[in-house]
Design an enzyme around this catalytic site. Structure first.
Site, mmCIF file in Angstrom:
data_model
loop_
_atom_site.group_PDB
_atom_site.id
_atom_site.type_symbol
_atom_site.label_atom_id
_atom_site.label_comp_id
_atom_site.label_asym_id
_atom_site.label_seq_id
_atom_site.Cartn_x
_atom_site.Cartn_y
_atom_site.Cartn_z
ATOM 1 N N LYS A 87 45.453 4.922 2.876
ATOM 2 C CA LYS A 87 44.731 3.408 2.582
ATOM 3 C C LYS A 87 43.352 4.786 1.998
ATOM 4 C CE LYS A 87 42.288 2.152 7.180
ATOM 5 N NZ LYS A 87 41.704 2.363 8.247
HETATM 6 C C1 E4P Z 1 40.429 -0.476 10.122
HETATM 7 O O1 E4P Z 1 41.430 -0.064 9.353
HETATM 8 C C2 E4P Z 1 39.372 0.281 10.626
HETATM 9 O O2 E4P Z 1 39.949 0.969 11.277
HETATM 10 C C3 E4P Z 1 38.627 -0.518 11.874
HETATM 11 O O3 E4P Z 1 38.378 -1.600 12.034
HETATM 12 C C4 E4P Z 1 37.290 -0.247 11.847
HETATM 13 O O4 E4P Z 1 37.282 -1.158 12.759
HETATM 14 P P1 E4P Z 1 35.403 -1.007 13.746
HETATM 15 O O5 E4P Z 1 34.024 -1.808 12.893
HETATM 16 O O6 E4P Z 1 35.987 -1.137 15.642
HETATM 17 O O7 E4P Z 1 34.361 0.626 13.922
#
Ligand code: E4P
Length: 218
Positions: A87
Site C-alpha cells: 500500500k
Molecule cells: C483504507 O485503506 C483506509 O485504511 C481506510 O478505509 C480509512 O478509513 P477511515 O477514514 O475510516 O480512517
C-alpha cells in the site's frame, strides 16, 4: 464485489472470515497503532498472522515517503507472504514506486486518493487497487460517492484494469451505493458488513415460522 475488512484487529478479521464472505483485509498505520502493534518486527509478525487468518489480499502500508524507502519497505512486505499487497500513498514518489512494483509484478494499493485525477495517475502507474476515501470526503461535505462514479467512468472509458477499492466506508448504505456504482471492492469496519444482515421483517418472519412449526411439533 469483493468485501475487505478495514482493521488490524485479529478477532474482527476472524469473525468476518467465519461469515464466509471475506475477500481480504486492508490496514493502515493508524489501525496498526490502534491494536498496539509497534516496531518493525512486531508489525511484520502481525501481517503474517492476518495472512494466516484470511484467504485473500492483505494490504500492508509503507511508512517511507521517498521512492528508495518505499521500494525497500515494499519489497520486504511483498516477500513476507504472497497475499500481501503493498500500500503506497498518492504522492509523486508513491506513483513512481507503484510503477516500479507494477513492472516487477508486485501488487499495489494506492491509498489516500481523493480526486479523479489521482485515480487516473494510479491506474497509469499500474496500480492493482486504487483506494478513494469516500467517508473522509463526506466528512468535509463533499460527495464521496460521486468520486467512485467518476473513477468508474474513467476506468471504463479506457479499459484500465486497476480495481476500485472504495475505502473509508462508514456504514451499510456506503456499501450498497458503491455496489450500485460498480465499485470492484469495498473496505470497511466489521459493522458495515454485518449490518447488511439486518432487517426487522427477517427477524419477525423467522420468529413466526418457528412459532408455527412449534405449534404442531412439540
Ligand atoms: C483504507 O485503506 C483506509 O485504511 C481506510 O478505509 C480509512 O478509513 P477511515 O477514514 O475510516 O480512517
Amino acid at each position: 464485489m469483493k468485501f475487505f475488512i478495514d482493521t488490524a484487529n485479529l478477532g474482527e478479521i476472524a469473525e468476518a472470515q467465519a461469515l464466509g464472505v471475506l475477500d481480504g483485509v486492508t490496514t493502515n498505520p493508524s489501525l496498526m497503532a490502534k491494536e498496539g502493534i509497534t516496531g518493525s518486527e512486531n508489525i511484520l509478525a502481525h501481517y503474517q498472522k492476518i495472512c494466516d487468518l484470511v484467504d485473500g489480499d492483505v494490504s500492508a502500508e509503507v511508512i517511507s515517503t521517498d521512492f528508495e524507502g518505499m521500494v525497500k519497505e515494499g519489497e520486504a512486505l511483498a516477500a513476507l507472504h504472497p497475499q500481501i499487497v503493498v500500500k503506497l500513498p498518492m504522492i509523486a514518489d508513491g506513483v513512481k514506486a507503484c510503477k516500479y512494483f507494477s513492472d516487477k509484478g508486485i501488487r499495489t494499493n494506492v491509498t489516500l486518493v481523493f480526486s479523479a485525477g489521482q485515480a487516473l495517475l494510479a491506474a497509469k502507474a499500474g496500480a492493482t487497487y486504487v483506494s478513494p476515501f469516500l467517508g473522509r470526503l463526506d466528512d468535509i461535505s463533499t460527495d464521496g460517492l460521486n468520486l467512485i462514479d467518476e473513477i468508474r467512468m474513467i476506468y471504463d472509458n479506457y479499459g484500465f484494469q486497476t480495481q476500485i477499492l472504495a475505502a473509508s466506508i462508514r456504514h451499510t448504505m456506503h456499501v450498497i451505493n458503491c455496489a450500485k456504482l460498480g465499485s470492484d471492492v469495498m473496505t470497511g469496519p466489521l459493522s458495515s458488513i454485518t449490518g447488511l444482515l439486518k432487517h426487522p421483517l427477517t427477524d419477525s418472519g423467522l420468529a413466526k415460522f418457528l412459532e408455527d412449526y412449534n405449534k404442531g411439533n412439540q
